[in-house]
Write a protein that holds these residues in place. Structure first.
Motif, PDB file in Angstrom:
ATOM      1  N   TYR A  87       1.603  -2.090  -0.945  1.00  0.00           N
ATOM      2  CA  TYR A  87       2.724  -2.813  -1.525  1.00  0.00           C
ATOM      3  C   TYR A  87       3.244  -3.934  -0.643  1.00  0.00           C
ATOM      4  N   THR A 107      -0.623  -9.797  -3.362  1.00  0.00           N
ATOM      5  CA  THR A 107       0.188  -9.054  -4.325  1.00  0.00           C
ATOM      6  C   THR A 107       0.678  -9.961  -5.448  1.00  0.00           C
ATOM      7  N   THR A 149      -3.536  -0.535 -12.750  1.00  0.00           N
ATOM      8  CA  THR A 149      -4.566  -0.032 -11.834  1.00  0.00           C
ATOM      9  C   THR A 149      -5.897  -0.732 -12.107  1.00  0.00           C
ATOM     10  N   GLN A 187      -5.885  -4.165 -10.773  1.00  0.00           N
ATOM     11  CA  GLN A 187      -5.991  -4.120  -9.319  1.00  0.00           C
ATOM     12  C   GLN A 187      -7.443  -3.913  -8.893  1.00  0.00           C
ATOM     13  N   LYS A 188      -8.145  -3.035  -9.624  1.00  0.00           N
ATOM     14  CA  LYS A 188      -9.541  -2.759  -9.304  1.00  0.00           C
ATOM     15  C   LYS A 188     -10.408  -3.991  -9.522  1.00  0.00           C
ATOM     16  N   THR A 229      -2.748  -6.367  -5.710  1.00  0.00           N
ATOM     17  CA  THR A 229      -1.844  -5.238  -5.919  1.00  0.00           C
ATOM     18  C   THR A 229      -0.638  -5.697  -6.715  1.00  0.00           C
ATOM     19  N   VAL A 230      -0.332  -4.970  -7.782  1.00  0.00           N
ATOM     20  CA  VAL A 230       0.790  -5.356  -8.626  1.00  0.00           C
ATOM     21  C   VAL A 230       2.049  -4.623  -8.188  1.00  0.00           C
TER      22      VAL A 230
END
Lengths: 357, 273, 269
Positions: A31, A36, A52, A55-56, A61-62
């Motif tokens: 985080y 991000t 997710t 993100q993958k 990263t959210v």
């Protein structure tokens, strides 16, 4: 004195230990620092699995932060000091943000998936040409009712609400535009009407509704209606879907005089730090499979026509949430009435509330 | 006498039942497999599993605790100074003015405090997030702590400090050996009030937070849009049980330790040590 | 030299007043002078003295008064009984503990408890009184507000009672005072400072309650706090919201001066 010092030291040690633990967890979850994307959205308004998946796919990263009203969100963005990369305001809020130059114009060439959106939801009055916004979900304002408790009333017309048999049995949404709009619609006026005579007439009509009104409430209207605290409620269609999900005895209807159609949209604020990431995310959300999955999770109506085709018939064929053209033609977007008129609407609504005790 | 005792116990019991009723209601439904706080369908621990798996929620709980502990400790220190300042002022008018200034933040609705702090922070260029939230929590906890400490200071006989000074105590000694011990119960209640305000605050934090930083009440308020999920009930149950354990355990531990000089204990009665 | 030293250690508090009290108040005053179009005007104040806001002010005061009185009536005996219990510090902590559970959650629990199908109505049903509408009434509003404020009333009163010298009570009794006389002449006057801080900690925030006016009273009770919240968050008419806030601050100052004046007179005797 010693006790005081000891207590103080104990508190400080506890606080710093916790702080360390917190930052360690933040880091291990990705985080803090690096790649991000900060999204500012309504609570629980996206399928977390999709975050997710995004993100993958992208390695971004959210960080998901939430607000509970357009106005609160606006105050935050107007003041600056934040760097949200993506925000999800409703129609009238976009008009306002546009006026105040808070939004970044969109480069449509970076959003190839925009072609999946139903043209009916493009080019709406609050953002012509979709220069700043991409439709996310849409819906209507209507009536949820419990057929067993309404003495055979079916609310084909708004005027059924004024039936004396519904004494102390109606819950209203706490929104000036929604309640005033309902009253104006019931008088066959536009819900964007600005004629003083019509507005006073609408207020008078609302005051006549007072005996039937049990309470004017916020988001808890869903819980109250699902628990059958009242027979009838004025709600947004998205809430209606959730209520009916919990209690299948209830039904939703958009009265024939017309009503409001609203849309929530994805926008990139000027203060965004990760603009490229925001484009990637919008494009990702526009993908039919993704939009379909999100629609099933959130339960609101999707403007994505190719996603709709992927959804099961009991969702896409439900005319209460995907109404036929005859009804959509009568629906209106809340226009930007200007500050003065909006304040006047609120004042009239306040008078109605004060009259309601 | 016997009868009277029974009535007074009944009264206290009633107060406690009402105070805890909504909490037990929340706890009861945290085991509901039905998913709402309405009809109890069956027993499940699913909501607890959700809590443990939700790292973001746990981080938020930690944030909340850090802010609460730090802000109340610092606010209490400022409040002690404030109470002394108010006490020192001789003229009644000046004292009232100072007290009124002190109370402005208690009377102002949270929304206004939040909005005006937000403007202040943006003017001052404070990054929204941990520091802005901490500063505002300190700011709005100070006045209530002052109100808790002040009565103790006012009740303190002025002859006490005079006597100490006559006996050759320095200003520092008077403060640490005479004043602080006397007002200690007030300091502890001030600290606990500050803690309470901080843990409960939604509106102010909501305005001044940003950049991914969040506290529990802000998170709960925004999740409530979709109806409170029972995992929040489960979380509250866990927090509640943890605090009860902490409080009761701590209390009995200190009581046991202090058992021998029990006369001293009663003489020094203050809120927990 | 000593007077200088005195000033130095007072700095943090005065700094706090300047930054977080005076500055925001000035900001609010400043905003209250602008109308929706950003023009300098006193129209907000003119608007405030119209029937809608006056009615709202009256009802806010009435409810805040009720809430304070009921809190005091419940809290005083409770605080008194608490001081007589064996583990009083523990019990006191247990009074504060419920306030650490999020208010919104407790409010939702109250919606369930007071609801048509909630436990209270089931009890009423069993008792043969029958179902009543409890939620969305003035009663439920006062009840839940008192619930919220009780610990804030008990704590200062408890502290004041704790400071009471027990020999005073036995002295009064030895001199032949009845229980009631002892209370009226000895106990209450000596704890009045606690009562005062308790009332202040309840009455003033009660004037500006907002969340529960909607959740528990269903907007049937509209307080000044509701109006401010609406103006700041919904209408975005910060001018009008600030005007109501200025009014609240003035009222608070007046209350303080009155309370302080009375106390001064008592000491003067």
């Amino acid at each position: 004195m010693k006790q005081l010092v000891n207590a103080f030291v104990a508190v400080m040690i506890a606080a710093f230990a916790l702080m360390y633990l917190g930052s360690w967890m933040n880091k291990s979850e990705g985080y803090s620092g690096g790649n991000t994307l900060t999204i500012y959205n309504w609570g629980d308004y996206i399928d977390p699995e999709l975050l997710t998946q995004f993100q993958k796919e992208t390695g971004i990263t959210v960080i998901y932060q939430t607000f509970d009203s357009n106005e609160a969100m606006l105050t935050k963005i107007e003041q600056g000091g934040t760097n949200f990369d993506l925000v999800v305001p409703s129609d009238y809020a976009i008009a306002k943000m546009k006026e105040e130059n808070l939004l970044l114009p969109l480069d449509h060439s970076k959003l190839p998936n925009l072609s999946h959106i139903d043209p009916r939801f493009m080019n709406l009055s609050f953002d012509e040409g979709n220069r700043y916004s991409v439709p996310y979900f849409w819906g209507t304002v209507g009536i949820v009712y419990n057929p067993g408790l309404t003495h055979g009333l079916t609310f084909k017309s708004w005027n059924d609400l004024w039936d004396s048999r519904l004494k102390n049995n109606i819950l209203l949404l706490d929104g000036a535009r929604e309640v005033m709009g309902m009253s104006l619609n019931s008088l066959h006026y536009s819900l964007n009407d600005t004629s003083e005579e019509h507005l006073q007439e609408a207020l008078k009509k609302l005051n006549a509704l007072s005996p039937n009104v049990k309470a004017i409430v916020g988001d808890e209207i869903k819980m109250l209606l699902a628990n059958e605290e009242a027979a009838v409620g004025l709600v947004w269609s998205g809430d209606a879907a959730e209520i009916m999900d919990e209690n299948d005895k209830l039904n939703y209807v958009v009265p024939e005089e017309g009503s409001n159609v609203w849309a929530d949209n994805l926008v990139i604020p000027r203060s965004a730090a990760n603009v490229e990431g925001a484009y990637k995310f919008i494009n990702f959300m526009l993908r039919p499979e993704v939009a379909a999955q999100n629609t099933e999770y959130v339960g609101y109506s999707t403007p994505n026509k190719d996603a709709l085709a992927l959804l099961p018939e009991d969702i896409s064929g439900d005319e209460r949430f995907y109404p036929p053209k005859a009804i959509t033609d009568k629906l209106e977007v809340y226009g930007n009435l200007g500050k003065r008129m909006l304040a006047h609407y609120n004042e009239l609504f306040l008078k109605f509330k004060m009259n309601n005790d | 006498m016997e009868n009277r005792n029974r009535w007074s116990n009944l009264y206290l019991a009633l107060v406690f039942i009402v105070l805890y009723a909504p909490i037990f209601y929340l706890m009861y439904y945290s085991f509901n497999s039905g998913g709402t706080m309405h009809e109890f369908e069956g027993f499940t621990l699913d909501h607890y599993r959700e809590v443990v798996q939700d790292t973001r929620l746990i981080i938020i709980v930690i944030n909340t605790l850090v802010i609460a502990l730090l802000s109340s400790a610092i606010a209490t220190i400022i409040a002690v100074i404030g109470a002394l300042a108010i006490q020192h002022v001789r003229s009644r008018r000046a004292k009232n003015t100072l007290l009124s200034l002190n109370n402005v933040l208690i009377v102002s609705p949270d929304v206004i405090i939040g909005a005006s702090f937000l403007i202040l922070f943006t003017i001052a260029g404070v990054q929204l997030g941990f520091s802005s939230v901490l500063l505002s929590h300190i700011a709005f906890s100070v006045p209530i702590a002052v109100l808790m400490i002040l009565p103790h200071l006012e009740e303190m006989s002025p002859t006490l400090t005079d006597a100490a000074r006559d006996l050759g105590a320095t200003r520092r000694d008077v403060l640490t050996k005479v004043i602080l011990p006397v007002i200690r119960p007030g300091i502890f209640s001030g600290f606990f009030m500050a803690l309470t305000y901080s843990l409960d605050d939604f509106a102010v934090t909501f305005f001044v937070t940003g950049n991914g930083y969040s506290t529990l009440s802000v998170e709960i308020y925004s999740r409530a849009r979709q109806g409170v999920s029972l995992s929040i009930n489960a979380l509250s149950t866990l927090i509640f049980l943890f605090t009860v354990l902490l409080v009761v355990g701590y209390y009995f531990l200190t009581v046991k330790k202090a058992k021998k000089p029990s006369a001293e204990l009663t003489a020094e009665a203050g809120v927990p040590r | 030299m000593t007077s200088k030293a005195k000033q130095v250690y007072l700095i943090p508090y005065y700094l706090w007043i300047a930054l977080f009290v005076i500055a925001p108040v000035l900001l609010i005053l400043y905003y209250s002078l602008f109308d929706l179009n950003g023009e300098l005007t006193l129209s907000n104040y003119a608007d405030f003295f119209t029937p809608v806001y006056l009615k709202m002010t009256l009802s806010s005061f009435w409810y805040a008064f009720l809430i304070t009185v009921f809190s005091l009536l419940v809290a005083y005996p409770a605080a008194w009984l608490l001081t007589r219990t064996k583990h009083k510090q523990l019990w006191l902590l247990l009074i504060i503990l419920p306030t650490w559970i999020n208010l919104l959650l407790k409010t939702y629990a109250f919606i369930g408890i007071f609801g048509t199908f909630g436990p209270v109505n089931s009890i009423l049903d069993v008792l043969g009184i029958g179902e009543k509408q409890i939620l969305f009434t003035g009663f439920s509003f006062v009840f839940v507000s008192v619930y919220i404020f009780i610990p804030f009333m008990i704590l200062p009163i408890f502290s004041a009672l704790e400071d009471l010298n027990p020999t005073l009570l036995s002295a009064a009794r030895d001199l032949g005072a009845s229980g009631w006389t002892t209370f009226r002449r000895v106990v209450f006057p000596l704890t009045v400072s606690g009562v005062r801080s308790g009332c202040m900690a309840v009455f003033i925030p009660a004037l500006s309650l907002f969340m529960i006016t909607r959740l528990i009273a269903g907007n049937r009770v509209i307080t000044l706090g509701t109006a401010i919240e609406q103006h700041f968050l919904v209408t975005q008419d910060w001018g009008m919201g600030s005007t109501v806030a200025v009014f609240l601050i003035v009222v608070m100052a007046l209350v303080m001066v009155l309370a302080g004046g009375r106390k001064g007179a008592r000491h003067g005797k």
